[in-house]
Design a protein around this motif. Structure first.
Motif, short mmCIF file in Angstrom:
data_model
loop_
_atom_site.label_atom_id
_atom_site.label_comp_id
_atom_site.label_asym_id
_atom_site.label_seq_id
_atom_site.Cartn_x
_atom_site.Cartn_y
_atom_site.Cartn_z
N SER A 43 -10.80 -14.32 -3.39
CA SER A 43 -10.32 -15.28 -4.51
C SER A 43 -9.33 -16.34 -3.70
O SER A 43 -9.10 -16.44 -2.25
CB SER A 43 -9.28 -14.56 -5.56
OG SER A 43 -8.01 -13.85 -5.08
N ASN A 44 -9.00 -17.18 -4.48
CA ASN A 44 -8.23 -18.59 -3.58
C ASN A 44 -7.16 -18.90 -4.45
O ASN A 44 -6.92 -20.09 -4.83
CB ASN A 44 -9.36 -19.58 -3.31
CG ASN A 44 -8.60 -20.71 -2.49
OD1 ASN A 44 -7.40 -20.19 -1.86
ND2 ASN A 44 -9.18 -21.79 -2.30
N ASN A 45 -6.36 -17.86 -5.15
CA ASN A 45 -5.14 -18.53 -6.04
C ASN A 45 -4.29 -19.28 -4.81
O ASN A 45 -3.50 -20.07 -5.38
CB ASN A 45 -4.40 -17.24 -6.47
CG ASN A 45 -5.33 -16.54 -7.51
OD1 ASN A 45 -5.41 -17.28 -8.50
ND2 ASN A 45 -5.56 -15.14 -7.32
N GLU A 54 -3.03 -9.52 -9.29
CA GLU A 54 -4.11 -10.38 -9.54
C GLU A 54 -3.86 -11.46 -8.63
O GLU A 54 -5.05 -12.29 -8.16
CB GLU A 54 -3.72 -10.96 -11.04
CG GLU A 54 -4.09 -9.94 -11.97
CD GLU A 54 -3.59 -10.31 -13.43
OE1 GLU A 54 -4.15 -9.83 -14.24
OE2 GLU A 54 -2.19 -10.87 -13.52
N ASN A 55 -2.69 -11.96 -8.42
CA ASN A 55 -2.53 -13.30 -7.43
C ASN A 55 -2.79 -13.17 -5.97
O ASN A 55 -3.25 -14.10 -5.40
CB ASN A 55 -1.02 -13.57 -7.49
CG ASN A 55 -0.70 -14.86 -6.89
OD1 ASN A 55 -1.20 -16.11 -7.42
ND2 ASN A 55 -0.04 -14.84 -5.78
N ALA A 56 -2.57 -11.78 -5.39
CA ALA A 56 -3.28 -11.42 -4.10
C ALA A 56 -4.63 -11.91 -3.83
O ALA A 56 -5.50 -11.61 -4.50
CB ALA A 56 -2.60 -10.19 -3.80
N ASP A 57 -4.65 -12.86 -2.74
CA ASP A 57 -5.95 -13.13 -2.32
C ASP A 57 -6.44 -12.16 -1.37
O ASP A 57 -6.40 -12.08 -0.01
CB ASP A 57 -6.23 -14.58 -1.74
CG ASP A 57 -5.94 -15.47 -2.74
OD1 ASP A 57 -6.34 -15.55 -3.86
OD2 ASP A 57 -5.17 -16.54 -2.43
N GLU A 58 -7.26 -11.10 -1.73
CA GLU A 58 -7.52 -10.00 -1.04
C GLU A 58 -8.52 -10.28 0.04
O GLU A 58 -9.11 -11.42 -0.03
CB GLU A 58 -8.16 -8.77 -1.64
CG GLU A 58 -7.26 -8.14 -2.49
CD GLU A 58 -7.87 -6.90 -3.30
OE1 GLU A 58 -7.69 -5.64 -2.89
OE2 GLU A 58 -8.69 -7.33 -4.38
N MET A 59 -8.78 -9.50 1.32
CA MET A 59 -9.56 -10.20 2.44
C MET A 59 -10.33 -9.05 2.93
O MET A 59 -10.03 -7.84 3.24
CB MET A 59 -8.38 -10.66 3.63
CG MET A 59 -7.45 -11.78 3.14
SD MET A 59 -6.28 -12.20 4.52
CE MET A 59 -7.47 -12.69 5.86
#
Length: 374
Positions: free
Chosen positions: A280-282, A263-268
């Protein structure tokens, strides 16, 4: 030993006390040829100025700024621009009421810095708190107005997202609404609720805290350094240095502790413009202390104003137990006027890191890189 200066390349030194003749700052390191007038700075000061609604202190300070140095009329354009030399700014205090504090000059106000100043210096300025007063933050807003003009395309905006236990509805967020109510609140419905809520708090002579969110768009990737010059570290220090701030978080902040790694990983992915696109931008626009190019998001908690009418137990300077209530003009929620202050501090830090990056590496590397030849 002096701790009145922050920044490295973009350096700001503030001076003055709440009940002195004036407050001000010196901004050093600003590049030359940036258009700058009194009006450019005044526009930001007017957003922080006290006495604009019944929800803030009724101290009547016009907060009129004067540029004392560091600008010059450009010989070709005739426009006033920065000269590259130190920019001196001054704001006169015109509505001090020192007598409001004469009855409690020897009594420590719980939550205030009187005792700690005594413990450090052997005396303290009881007239509104001296340097510990939120009055000093006007100078930071003035410096921030200059910082905003340094980074091309930078837009720094702030909003009040919680007052006391009452949070906004994020689905109702509107930046246009922020400037349409006295709370800098992006949720119109919650802003209306805050008006009634704060009226009740104010009438009983109490106060309440708040949470402020600052969003910086247009921050280029690559600002910051891996270890001791982290962008998020410097932002946290700068925001924590604002009067009454007791907590700071970046991106998801403390809520990240509740997330899984997935959930926390900001996928690219790769965007249509060929640049990285984050899903996302956690991380709040910062990874490894270095900006990603995403919006930089900073939130901070502001404690309730300590000057309240309700009697509180305390001691005086001579070791005697006492009771104190504070009369005078005070913000029932100092977090309201902290919004432009938070914006200013974020702008100053980003401008400082932008100039550091430019000084260290010059033009930023071009991404994506060419793949290795086989």
């Amino acid at each position: 030993m002096s701790y009145n200066t922050f920044g490295q390349m973009f350096r700001v030194t503030t001076f003055g006390e709440s009940h002195g003749p004036a407050i001000g700052c010196v901004v050093d390191g600003c590049p030359p040829n940036i258009p700058l007038t009194d009006a450019d700075i005044q526009r930001e000061l007017d957003r922080r100025r006290p006495g604009q609604s019944r929800f803030t202190t009724q101290r009547r300070e016009p907060d009129m700024v004067r540029i004392l140095s560091g600008v010059f009329t450009h010989p070709a354009s005739g426009e006033q621009v920065t000269s590259g030399t130190p920019i001196g700014l001054m704001i006169e205090n015109v509505d001090q009421r020192s007598k409001d504090y004469s009855d409690i000059k020897d009594v420590y106000r719980p939550g205030h810095a009187g005792y700690t100043y005594d413990a450090k210096y052997g005396f303290h300025d009881y007239r509104g708190g001296g340097r510990a007063s939120a009055r000093e933050t006007a100078t930071r807003v003035a410096a921030g107005a200059i910082a905003r003009r340094i980074v091309p395309g930078l837009v720094v905006r702030g909003a009040l997202v919680q007052m006391g236990p009452h949070k906004i509805e994020r689905a109702s967020w509107s930046w246009d609404e922020v400037n349409s109510n006295p709370f800098f609140c992006p949720d119109a419905k919650q802003a209306a609720y805050y008006a009634d809520y704060l009226d009740e708090v104010r009438k009983r002579g109490s106060s309440v805290g708040a949470v402020i969110e600052i969003v910086a768009d247009g921050v280029p990737p690559g600002l910051g350094a891996p270890i001791y010059g982290k962008l998020d570290g410097d932002l946290a220090a700068a925001v924590m240095g604002i009067n009454a701030v007791k907590g700071v978080e970046i991106g998801a902040g403390f809520a990240a502790a509740e997330l899984s790694g997935e959930e926390n990983a900001d996928e690219m992915r790769v965007g249509n413009d060929g640049k990285p696109r984050f899903l996302s931008n956690n991380a709040g626009g910062i990874l490894g202390g270095i900006s990603t190019g995403q919006p930089v998001i900073v939130r901070f908690a502001v404690k309730p104003t300590s000057s309240i009418l309700t009697p509180r137990r305390t001691v005086d300077r001579y070791g005697r137990e006492a009771e104190v209530s504070t009369k005078g003009r005070h913000d029932p929620c100092v977090g309201i006027r902290a919004v432009p202050v938070g914006e200013a501090m974020v702008a100053c830090v980003i401008a400082d890191h932008y100039l550091r990056q430019r000084g260290q590496v010059g033009a930023s590397p071009t991404w994506p890189f060419d793949p290795p030849k086989t």
